[in-house]
Write a protein that holds these residues in place. Structure first.
Motif, mmCIF file in Angstrom:
data_model
loop_
_atom_site.group_PDB
_atom_site.id
_atom_site.type_symbol
_atom_site.label_atom_id
_atom_site.label_comp_id
_atom_site.label_asym_id
_atom_site.label_seq_id
_atom_site.Cartn_x
_atom_site.Cartn_y
_atom_site.Cartn_z
ATOM 1 N N LEU A 111 0.930 -1.344 -0.036
ATOM 2 C CA LEU A 111 -0.065 -0.200 -0.153
ATOM 3 C C LEU A 111 0.837 1.434 -0.072
ATOM 4 O O LEU A 111 0.635 2.610 -1.061
ATOM 5 N N ALA A 112 2.338 1.268 0.449
ATOM 6 C CA ALA A 112 2.997 2.662 0.838
ATOM 7 C C ALA A 112 3.711 2.766 -0.527
ATOM 8 O O ALA A 112 3.348 4.176 -0.771
ATOM 9 N N LEU A 113 3.766 1.885 -1.061
ATOM 10 C CA LEU A 113 4.949 2.061 -1.894
ATOM 11 C C LEU A 113 3.989 2.664 -3.614
ATOM 12 O O LEU A 113 3.969 3.307 -4.522
ATOM 13 N N LEU A 114 2.386 2.089 -3.186
ATOM 14 C CA LEU A 114 1.235 2.252 -4.042
ATOM 15 C C LEU A 114 1.073 3.470 -4.209
ATOM 16 O O LEU A 114 0.720 4.666 -5.446
ATOM 17 N N ILE A 115 1.019 3.996 -2.890
ATOM 18 C CA ILE A 115 0.914 5.476 -2.480
ATOM 19 C C ILE A 115 1.466 6.023 -3.299
ATOM 20 O O ILE A 115 1.594 7.438 -4.599
ATOM 21 N N ILE A 116 3.267 5.968 -3.170
ATOM 22 C CA ILE A 116 4.827 6.912 -3.979
ATOM 23 C C ILE A 116 3.914 6.956 -5.310
ATOM 24 O O ILE A 116 4.689 8.105 -5.633
ATOM 25 N N ALA A 117 4.027 5.660 -6.285
ATOM 26 C CA ALA A 117 3.938 5.698 -7.998
ATOM 27 C C ALA A 117 2.609 6.579 -7.461
ATOM 28 O O ALA A 117 2.837 7.228 -8.673
ATOM 29 N N VAL A 118 1.772 6.607 -7.156
ATOM 30 C CA VAL A 118 0.564 7.387 -7.722
ATOM 31 C C VAL A 118 0.560 8.658 -7.237
ATOM 32 O O VAL A 118 0.664 9.183 -8.570
ATOM 33 N N VAL A 119 1.295 9.298 -6.283
ATOM 34 C CA VAL A 119 1.565 10.599 -6.725
ATOM 35 C C VAL A 119 3.355 10.918 -7.028
ATOM 36 O O VAL A 119 3.106 11.812 -8.140
ATOM 37 N N GLY A 120 4.228 9.946 -7.383
ATOM 38 C CA GLY A 120 4.791 10.135 -8.717
ATOM 39 C C GLY A 120 4.611 10.096 -10.192
ATOM 40 O O GLY A 120 4.359 11.566 -11.135
ATOM 41 N N PHE A 121 3.511 9.436 -9.915
ATOM 42 C CA PHE A 121 2.475 10.185 -11.751
ATOM 43 C C PHE A 121 2.430 11.140 -11.411
ATOM 44 O O PHE A 121 2.038 11.777 -12.619
ATOM 45 N N LEU A 122 1.576 11.434 -10.520
ATOM 46 C CA LEU A 122 0.989 12.691 -10.798
ATOM 47 C C LEU A 122 1.599 14.388 -10.887
ATOM 48 O O LEU A 122 1.204 15.193 -11.320
ATOM 49 N N HIS A 123 3.484 13.371 -10.548
ATOM 50 C CA HIS A 123 3.662 14.555 -9.953
ATOM 51 C C HIS A 123 5.078 15.003 -11.240
ATOM 52 O O HIS A 123 5.938 14.846 -11.432
ATOM 53 N N ARG A 124 4.745 13.883 -12.145
ATOM 54 C CA ARG A 124 5.151 13.426 -13.167
ATOM 55 C C ARG A 124 6.784 12.546 -13.029
ATOM 56 O O ARG A 124 7.844 13.238 -14.255
#
Length: 819
Positions: A111-124
């Motif tokens: 879950l934690a890495l999925l959150i980081i991945a989602v935010v990473g895609f949003l921040h490009r």
């Protein structure tokens, strides 16, 4: 260079770790794995420590997503590696034990890495997001593999192979970027794109970029007990201790880094949660040597809940959501106190589920808000706005919010956590327990970790901030709690007592007696704090010789705990609010005598024009002052006041080989004597100033135009005088108000230069009339001095080189002479 080193190291480390796990999962179904479990675990531990270093090194660049990914994968592989070591050593006997040990951690990091991945895609941040999502999917596949044999290990290996490929691509891109001097840029690997945005964020104010990792660690510890309640795991046992204790160790690291980020409240919170993680790990270890589950001291947990509640109230000043989040831990401590078996019962485990969900939401909020302009509302400043109209409570703000006591420190004040640890340790020892089974009650983590290890941390931070006495007390008390906690509550001495134990305690009492004496000169509160700890050591001594009266130890612990709690509240109030809401008190004995007056030396903030004017008035009236400059702090006096110049000369025992210098605010002050200078020297002075370069020029009749009169004998040598126009607006404005000033370093001759306004008072005492305070100086060494006495012949000499390299100054002067 730092950006390249950190990102390139992260790429190589993620590549190496992913390749290891890829090989492991491709060969896990064989009769003999290609990489033994113990060797794999040790390699993962090494890689995790290097990843943590890379993340912390890059954190100076405010790269929040990069930091979160580094630290998250680091703690994942650290705990993961220890579990593999336990499996390799036969501690985990079968597949069921391995599943119960791994799944709670895998759930968290999925879950934690999925959150980081989602935010990473949003921040490009596509490359970092791909690494995070691949590790997240690998963890999810591994969970499925443990519960259903239809899911093979190949899917896990494929995901780690993706991480290897992406990490290799990222490393190759950064290597080519710097090798070709930015000519070849692979998509997604250009470090210059985010540079401007990070600088904007860093200039807008301090931000704790380590809080996200701390929240993920809270998810990890809550997952261990929450999975047991939900039936995901079948038992709680030693195999889950690596997740708890690794998160506790990392949480202490996050606490230290939060102090470096000048976030005292969150650092204190992470210190509290680290205690809970170690206590949970201790509880899972206890059934190894005893069949029954340990019990928990109720008074301590109630006090812990109160500390969390107080901290939550103060955190609401920063953010309403942060304060509400801490209320989950208030309820958690209450739930543990209501259940005799603590972590093993359903009430605390239910709160763990709630903490897991709340921590996941907070992780998403923190991670998203660090870079996005349109932030998720967290109620930031709501309570602060309500207090803005209050005349009683005024928030402490400004550049001096975390100013150190002496010198320059990169850490915020840690006294709040130090006092809180004293409260926790004192109330924890109130439970006597069974002397034949001292480990049956969970007391050791509270006394050893809270009272000892965290107090040593607070002492180290206090020492870095110049609080020598406070740091000495914290370190001494921390050592005492560790030794006595392990000896008495760890069962090392059992029911026997000896003279050797008493002799050691007497030695501590003598040291504490010295601290009690020194606190007479500090404050009333610190005197009571150290004096009541003497009562604690007396109870230790009486217990060591089997002469402890009934109830004395409880009374001593209660008194010390209450005094520590007042110190905790006072430190919180004084760090957040202006004024003395809960004062620490004046010194009982002052250097000028019992009940003597306070120092007459004024401390005036440099950012106020009224302060500069007041310093100017003091100098005009014959006073001496410490002021900030473009290099270090200096001691100054007005040129036209010979008495003040002589006072400045005598106050620091000025050596003859280190003469005082002369400062002006502009060459206009030398215009009446311009005819006394050679045109070349005059042009050179115009080119060189304002700057941190002092020019040594021949003494002449021009000195009389500055009104130095009899004071000229204290300035320079009989042949020359060093003169400078400082590149500092505050200093030049002061010289405009006063006229030319005589300058010397603000320290006794032979000592290091003064780099903070508090050092001026510490080194010169009452020998100065006022100090213009501007925090840490921009440099740590004085100005460069250039000998221009032979400038007409082109022979420029250097007899002191400071903050400007000698070669650079030579180049500047050579170009000037050639022109």
């Amino acid at each position: 260079g730092e950006r390249f080193t950190s990102s390139f190291s992260f790429s190589l480390l993620s590549l190496a770790g992913s390749l290891l796990l890829t090989v492991h999962f491709y060969t896990v179904n064989r009769a003999a794995s290609l990489i033994p479990s113990t060797a794999l675990g040790i390699l993962l531990l090494i890689l995790s420590s290097l990843l943590a270093y890379a993340g912390i090194r890059r954190s100076l660049r405010n790269a929040s997503l990069f930091l979160s990914l580094c630290m998250t994968i680091s703690v994942f592989w650290c705990s993961y590696g220890v579990v593999f070591i336990l499996g390799g050593q036969g501690v985990l006997n079968d597949a069921g034990d391995f599943r119960n040990a791994l799944v709670p951690g895998l759930v968290t990091f999925t879950l934690a890495l999925l959150i980081i991945a989602v935010v990473g895609f949003l921040h490009r941040e596509v490359v970092l997001a791909m690494i995070a999502s691949a590790v997240s999917f690998a963890s999810a596949h591994e969970i499925a593999m443990h519960y259903n044999t239809a899911f093979g290990s190949s899917a896990v290996a494929c995901n780690y192979m993706i991480v290897s490929l992406v990490g290799g691509y990222f490393a190759l891109g950064r290597f080519l970027y710097f090798l070709t001097k930015e000519k070849i840029v692979l998509p997604g690997t250009d470090p210059s794109k985010n540079k401007t945005h990070e600088q904007i964020k860093s200039s807008s104010g301090s931000m704790n970029h380590f809080a996200t990792t701390g929240l993920i660690l809270n998810m990890l510890s809550a997952s261990i007990f929450g999975c047991r309640l939900l039936g995901v795991t079948s038992k709680l046992f030693i195999g889950q201790v690596p997740w708890l204790w690794a998160s506790g160790v990392y949480q202490i690291g996050i606490c230290i880094l939060s102090y470096r980020a000048m976030d005292t409240l969150m650092a204190t919170f992470f210190g509290f949660t680290a205690i809970l993680k170690f206590a949970g790990g201790y509880s899972l270890l206890y059934p190894i040597w005893q069949p029954e589950e340990p019990s928990f001291p109720i008074p301590f947990l109630v006090v812990f809940a109160i500390l969390f509640a107080v901290l939550a109230l103060f955190l609401m000043l920063k953010s309403l959501v942060d304060g509400l989040y801490l209320l989950f831990y208030v309820a958690y401590c209450i739930a543990i106190s209501c259940c005799p078996k603590g972590f093993f019962e359903g009430g605390p485990q239910g709160m763990d589920v709630a903490i897991f969900v709340a921590s996941a939401l907070m992780t998403l909020i923190y991670q998203y808000n660090t870079k996005e302009n349109v932030v998720i509302p967290t109620g930031k400043g709501v309570v602060k706005a309500l207090l803005a109209h209050s005349s009683f409570l005024k928030l402490r703000e400004g550049a001096d919010l975390h100013a150190p006591y002496l010198g320059y420190s990169k850490y915020a004040d840690a006294e709040v956590l130090g006092y809180a640890c004293s409260v926790l340790a004192s109330f924890a020892i109130m439970l006597t327990g069974d002397p034949k089974a001292p480990l049956a009650t969970v007391v050791v983590p509270w006394v050893v970790l809270a009272g000892g290890i965290l107090k040593l941390l607070c002492g180290s931070v206090a020492f870095a901030r110049g609080k020598t006495l406070e740091s000495t007390a914290f370190i001494l008390y921390g050592v005492m709690w560790i030794i006595w906690g392990l000896t008495r509550y760890g069962g090392l001495c059992g029911t026997t007592r000896s003279f050797h134990t008493a002799a050691g305690i007497i030695a501590f009492m003598l040291f504490n007696g010295f601290i009690v004496f020194c606190t007479l000169f500090l404050s009333i509160t610190w005197f009571l704090y150290s004096l009541t700890f003497l009562l604690i050591t007396i109870s230790f001594l009486l217990d060591a010789i089997n002469a402890l009266p009934a109830g004395y130890d409880i009374a001593a612990a209660l008194i010390f705990g209450l005094v520590s709690f007042y110190c905790f509240l006072s430190a919180l109030f004084n760090s957040i609010f202006e004024g003395s809401c809960l004062p620490m008190g004046r010194p009982i004995v002052q250097l000028s005598g019992v009940g003597g007056g306070m120092s007459k030396c004024l401390h005036l903030p440099a950012r106020k024009a009224s302060s500069v004017k007041r310093i100017a008035d003091i100098l005009k009236n014959g006073g001496t002052c410490g002021i900030p400059t473009d290099t270090v702090y200096v001691l100054v006096a007005a040129c036209n006041r010979p008495d003040a110049v002589e006072k400045a000369h005598n106050s620091k025992s000025q050596a003859q080989e280190r003469p005082m210098s002369l400062w002006i605010s502009s060459l206009k002050q030398l215009e009446p004597a311009k005819h006394l200078f050679t045109p070349l020297l005059w042009d050179f002075m115009e080119a060189a100033w304002p700057s941190p370069i002092s020019l040594v020029i021949p003494r002449g009749e021009w000195v009389d135009f500055l009104g130095m009169k009899d004071s000229s004998k204290y300035v320079g040598t009989p042949q020359s005088i060093a003169i400078r126009i400082p590149d500092c607006s505050v200093t030049t404005h002061l010289i405009d108000l006063v006229g030319p000033i005589v300058v010397t370093s603000a320290n006794p001759t032979g000592e290091a230069d003064t780099t903070h306004h508090n050092q001026v008072y510490a080194k010169l005492g009452d020998k100065v009339d006022a100090v213009l305070c501007d925090g840490p100086s921009p440099e740590n060494i004085a100005s460069t001095v250039v000998d221009c006495t032979k400038i007409n012949s082109g022979n420029i000499g250097f007899f002191r080189v400071g903050i400007i390299p000698k070669s650079q100054v030579k180049l500047i002067l050579s170009l000037f002479l050639l022109s």
